[in-house]
Scaffold this motif. Structure first.
Motif, PDB file in Angstrom:
ATOM      1  N   LYS A  25     -11.468  -4.370 -10.390  1.00 31.82           N
ATOM      2  CA  LYS A  25     -11.882  -4.102 -11.760  1.00 31.82           C
ATOM      3  C   LYS A  25     -10.701  -3.739 -12.660  1.00 31.82           C
ATOM      4  CE  LYS A  25     -16.501  -2.568 -10.508  1.00 31.82           C
ATOM      5  NZ  LYS A  25     -17.468  -1.466 -10.566  1.00 31.82           N
ATOM      6  N   LEU A  26      -9.535  -3.533 -12.050  1.00 30.13           N
ATOM      7  CA  LEU A  26      -8.345  -3.232 -12.842  1.00 30.13           C
ATOM      8  C   LEU A  26      -7.931  -4.449 -13.655  1.00 30.13           C
ATOM      9  CD1 LEU A  26      -6.061  -1.386 -10.250  1.00 30.13           C
ATOM     10  CD2 LEU A  26      -7.110  -0.385 -12.267  1.00 30.13           C
ATOM     11  N   ASP A  27      -7.401  -4.194 -14.835  1.00 29.18           N
ATOM     12  CA  ASP A  27      -6.824  -5.266 -15.635  1.00 29.18           C
ATOM     13  C   ASP A  27      -5.741  -5.948 -14.797  1.00 29.18           C
ATOM     14  OD1 ASP A  27      -4.616  -6.256 -17.548  1.00 29.18           O
ATOM     15  OD2 ASP A  27      -6.332  -5.946 -18.882  1.00 29.18           O
ATOM     16  N   THR A  28      -5.601  -7.253 -14.930  1.00 29.37           N
ATOM     17  CA  THR A  28      -4.663  -7.998 -14.077  1.00 29.37           C
ATOM     18  C   THR A  28      -3.231  -7.495 -14.214  1.00 29.37           C
ATOM     19  OG1 THR A  28      -4.475  -9.710 -15.768  1.00 29.37           O
ATOM     20  CG2 THR A  28      -6.020 -10.109 -13.967  1.00 29.37           C
ATOM     21  N   VAL A  29      -2.841  -7.077 -15.407  1.00 34.66           N
ATOM     22  CA  VAL A  29      -1.484  -6.546 -15.598  1.00 34.66           C
ATOM     23  C   VAL A  29      -1.297  -5.293 -14.742  1.00 34.66           C
ATOM     24  CG1 VAL A  29       0.125  -5.537 -17.265  1.00 34.66           C
ATOM     25  CG2 VAL A  29      -1.296  -7.486 -17.925  1.00 34.66           C
ATOM     26  N   TYR A  30      -2.261  -4.409 -14.758  1.00 27.82           N
ATOM     27  CA  TYR A  30      -2.168  -3.188 -13.970  1.00 27.82           C
ATOM     28  C   TYR A  30      -2.283  -3.490 -12.483  1.00 27.82           C
ATOM     29  CZ  TYR A  30      -3.029  -1.008 -18.478  1.00 27.82           C
ATOM     30  OH  TYR A  30      -2.960  -0.634 -19.787  1.00 27.82           O
ATOM     31  N   ARG A  31      -3.106  -4.431 -12.140  1.00 30.37           N
ATOM     32  CA  ARG A  31      -3.324  -4.772 -10.734  1.00 30.37           C
ATOM     33  C   ARG A  31      -2.022  -5.228 -10.077  1.00 30.37           C
ATOM     34  NH1 ARG A  31      -7.423  -9.164 -10.225  1.00 30.37           N
ATOM     35  NH2 ARG A  31      -8.457  -7.823 -11.714  1.00 30.37           N
ATOM     36  N   GLU A  32      -1.227  -6.017 -10.792  1.00 30.47           N
ATOM     37  CA  GLU A  32       0.055  -6.463 -10.250  1.00 30.47           C
ATOM     38  C   GLU A  32       0.965  -5.272  -9.963  1.00 30.47           C
ATOM     39  OE1 GLU A  32       1.793  -9.387 -12.822  1.00 30.47           O
ATOM     40  OE2 GLU A  32      -0.068 -10.537 -12.888  1.00 30.47           O
ATOM     41  N   HIS A  33       1.036  -4.346 -10.897  1.00 29.32           N
ATOM     42  CA  HIS A  33       1.872  -3.156 -10.712  1.00 29.32           C
ATOM     43  C   HIS A  33       1.316  -2.276  -9.596  1.00 29.32           C
ATOM     44  CE1 HIS A  33       4.447  -3.991 -14.078  1.00 29.32           C
ATOM     45  NE2 HIS A  33       3.388  -4.172 -14.846  1.00 29.32           N
ATOM     46  N   PHE A  34       0.008  -2.167  -9.555  1.00 25.65           N
ATOM     47  CA  PHE A  34      -0.651  -1.370  -8.526  1.00 25.65           C
ATOM     48  C   PHE A  34      -0.325  -1.914  -7.138  1.00 25.65           C
ATOM     49  CE2 PHE A  34      -4.321  -0.448  -5.803  1.00 25.65           C
ATOM     50  CZ  PHE A  34      -4.387   0.928  -5.925  1.00 25.65           C
ATOM     51  N   ASN A  35      -0.454  -3.221  -6.977  1.00 25.72           N
ATOM     52  CA  ASN A  35      -0.151  -3.831  -5.676  1.00 25.72           C
ATOM     53  C   ASN A  35       1.312  -3.684  -5.311  1.00 25.72           C
ATOM     54  OD1 ASN A  35      -2.799  -4.621  -5.132  1.00 25.72           O
ATOM     55  ND2 ASN A  35      -2.564  -6.524  -6.272  1.00 25.72           N
ATOM     56  N   ASP A  36       2.173  -3.750  -6.304  1.00 24.83           N
ATOM     57  CA  ASP A  36       3.604  -3.575  -6.072  1.00 24.83           C
ATOM     58  C   ASP A  36       3.901  -2.168  -5.549  1.00 24.83           C
ATOM     59  OD1 ASP A  36       6.381  -4.338  -6.179  1.00 24.83           O
ATOM     60  OD2 ASP A  36       6.551  -3.133  -8.008  1.00 24.83           O
ATOM     61  N   ILE A  37       3.309  -1.168  -6.181  1.00 22.58           N
ATOM     62  CA  ILE A  37       3.558   0.209  -5.741  1.00 22.58           C
ATOM     63  C   ILE A  37       2.941   0.459  -4.373  1.00 22.58           C
ATOM     64  CG2 ILE A  37       1.608   1.366  -6.868  1.00 22.58           C
ATOM     65  CD1 ILE A  37       5.101   2.783  -6.757  1.00 22.58           C
ATOM     66  N   LEU A  38       1.797  -0.164  -4.088  1.00 21.57           N
ATOM     67  CA  LEU A  38       1.195  -0.018  -2.758  1.00 21.57           C
ATOM     68  C   LEU A  38       2.121  -0.539  -1.663  1.00 21.57           C
ATOM     69  CD1 LEU A  38      -2.574  -0.961  -3.170  1.00 21.57           C
ATOM     70  CD2 LEU A  38      -1.582   1.292  -2.766  1.00 21.57           C
ATOM     71  N   LYS A  39       2.757  -1.672  -1.929  1.00 24.84           N
ATOM     72  CA  LYS A  39       3.698  -2.235  -0.950  1.00 24.84           C
ATOM     73  C   LYS A  39       4.878  -1.292  -0.724  1.00 24.84           C
ATOM     74  CE  LYS A  39       2.606  -6.984  -2.165  1.00 24.84           C
ATOM     75  NZ  LYS A  39       3.050  -8.168  -2.913  1.00 24.84           N
ATOM     76  N   LYS A  40       5.371  -0.718  -1.814  1.00 23.78           N
ATOM     77  CA  LYS A  40       6.510   0.196  -1.704  1.00 23.78           C
ATOM     78  C   LYS A  40       6.125   1.482  -0.977  1.00 23.78           C
ATOM     79  CE  LYS A  40       8.845  -1.697  -5.696  1.00 23.78           C
ATOM     80  NZ  LYS A  40       9.252  -1.516  -7.078  1.00 23.78           N
ATOM     81  N   VAL A  41       4.934   1.994  -1.254  1.00 22.38           N
ATOM     82  CA  VAL A  41       4.468   3.213  -0.581  1.00 22.38           C
ATOM     83  C   VAL A  41       4.261   2.943   0.904  1.00 22.38           C
ATOM     84  CG1 VAL A  41       2.535   4.847  -0.399  1.00 22.38           C
ATOM     85  CG2 VAL A  41       3.468   4.274  -2.638  1.00 22.38           C
ATOM     86  N   HIS A  42       3.760   1.767   1.221  1.00 22.44           N
ATOM     87  CA  HIS A  42       3.503   1.425   2.627  1.00 22.44           C
ATOM     88  C   HIS A  42       4.784   1.502   3.471  1.00 22.44           C
ATOM     89  CE1 HIS A  42       1.376  -0.218   6.029  1.00 22.44           C
ATOM     90  NE2 HIS A  42       2.325  -1.122   6.165  1.00 22.44           N
ATOM     91  N   ARG A  43       5.927   1.216   2.849  1.00 26.33           N
ATOM     92  CA  ARG A  43       7.214   1.307   3.567  1.00 26.33           C
ATOM     93  C   ARG A  43       7.513   2.738   4.019  1.00 26.33           C
ATOM     94  NH1 ARG A  43      10.286  -1.652  -1.065  1.00 26.33           N
ATOM     95  NH2 ARG A  43       9.107  -3.577  -1.073  1.00 26.33           N
ATOM     96  N   GLU A  44       6.869   3.704   3.373  1.00 28.15           N
ATOM     97  CA  GLU A  44       7.096   5.115   3.698  1.00 28.15           C
ATOM     98  C   GLU A  44       6.029   5.659   4.648  1.00 28.15           C
ATOM     99  OE1 GLU A  44       9.896   6.400   2.723  1.00 28.15           O
ATOM    100  OE2 GLU A  44      10.314   4.587   1.567  1.00 28.15           O
ATOM    101  N   LYS A  45       5.304   4.767   5.298  1.00 27.68           N
ATOM    102  CA  LYS A  45       4.195   5.171   6.168  1.00 27.68           C
ATOM    103  C   LYS A  45       4.599   6.197   7.223  1.00 27.68           C
ATOM    104  CE  LYS A  45       0.243   3.356   8.645  1.00 27.68           C
ATOM    105  NZ  LYS A  45      -0.529   2.174   8.987  1.00 27.68           N
ATOM    106  N   PRO A  46       5.756   6.046   7.878  1.00 28.21           N
ATOM    107  CA  PRO A  46       6.125   7.076   8.869  1.00 28.21           C
ATOM    108  C   PRO A  46       6.204   8.483   8.265  1.00 28.21           C
ATOM    109  CG  PRO A  46       7.526   5.149   9.109  1.00 28.21           C
ATOM    110  CD  PRO A  46       6.733   4.949   7.853  1.00 28.21           C
ATOM    111  N   ALA A  47       6.598   8.557   7.004  1.00 25.97           N
ATOM    112  CA  ALA A  47       6.701   9.874   6.361  1.00 25.97           C
ATOM    113  C   ALA A  47       5.326  10.442   6.044  1.00 25.97           C
ATOM    114  CB  ALA A  47       7.534   9.762   5.090  1.00 25.97           C
ATOM    115  N   TYR A  48       4.492   9.664   5.339  1.00 27.82           N
ATOM    116  CA  TYR A  48       3.222  10.245   4.890  1.00 27.82           C
ATOM    117  C   TYR A  48       2.191  10.390   6.000  1.00 27.82           C
ATOM    118  CZ  TYR A  48       1.407   5.428   4.059  1.00 27.82           C
ATOM    119  OH  TYR A  48       1.008   4.120   4.171  1.00 27.82           O
TER     120      TYR A  48
END
Length: 77
Positions: A6-29
Motif C-alpha cells: 500500500k506504500l507509494d511506489t517511490v517510498y516502497r523503493e526506498h523502503f526495500n532498499d533500507i530493508l536490504k541494508k538492515v538485513h546485512r546487520e542481522k548478526p548484530a540485531y
C-alpha cells in the motif's frame, strides 16, 4: 493485502532498499534482547550515515563552488 504494497511506489523503493541494508546487520540485531527494536535502530543508523554522507558531499560542492569564482577572477587579472 500486505501493508507494504500500500506504500507509494517511490517510498516502497526506498523502503526495500533500507530493508536490504538492515538485513546485512542481522548478526548484530538478532543478538539483541528485543530484535524488532534493534532492527529499527539499525535502520536509523544506516539512514543517519547516508544523511551524513550527503552532507559531506554538499559541503564539498559548496566549498568548490566558492573557490571557482575566485580562480576565474585571478585568470582575468
Amino acid at each position: 493485502m500486505y501493508w507494504r504494497n500500500k506504500l507509494d511506489t517511490v517510498y516502497r523503493e526506498h523502503f526495500n532498499d533500507i530493508l536490504k541494508k538492515v538485513h546485512r546487520e542481522k548478526p548484530a540485531y538478532t543478538s539483541a534482547e528485543n530484535i524488532s527494536h534493534a532492527q529499527l535502530w539499525c535502520a536509523l543508523a544506516i539512514i543517519m550515515k547516508e544523511i551524513s554522507d550527503v552532507q559531506l558531499q554538499v559541503n564539498s560542492l559548496e566549498k568548490n563552488a566558492k573557490k571557482k569564482p575566485n580562480e576565474k577572477l585571478k585568470k582575468e587579472l
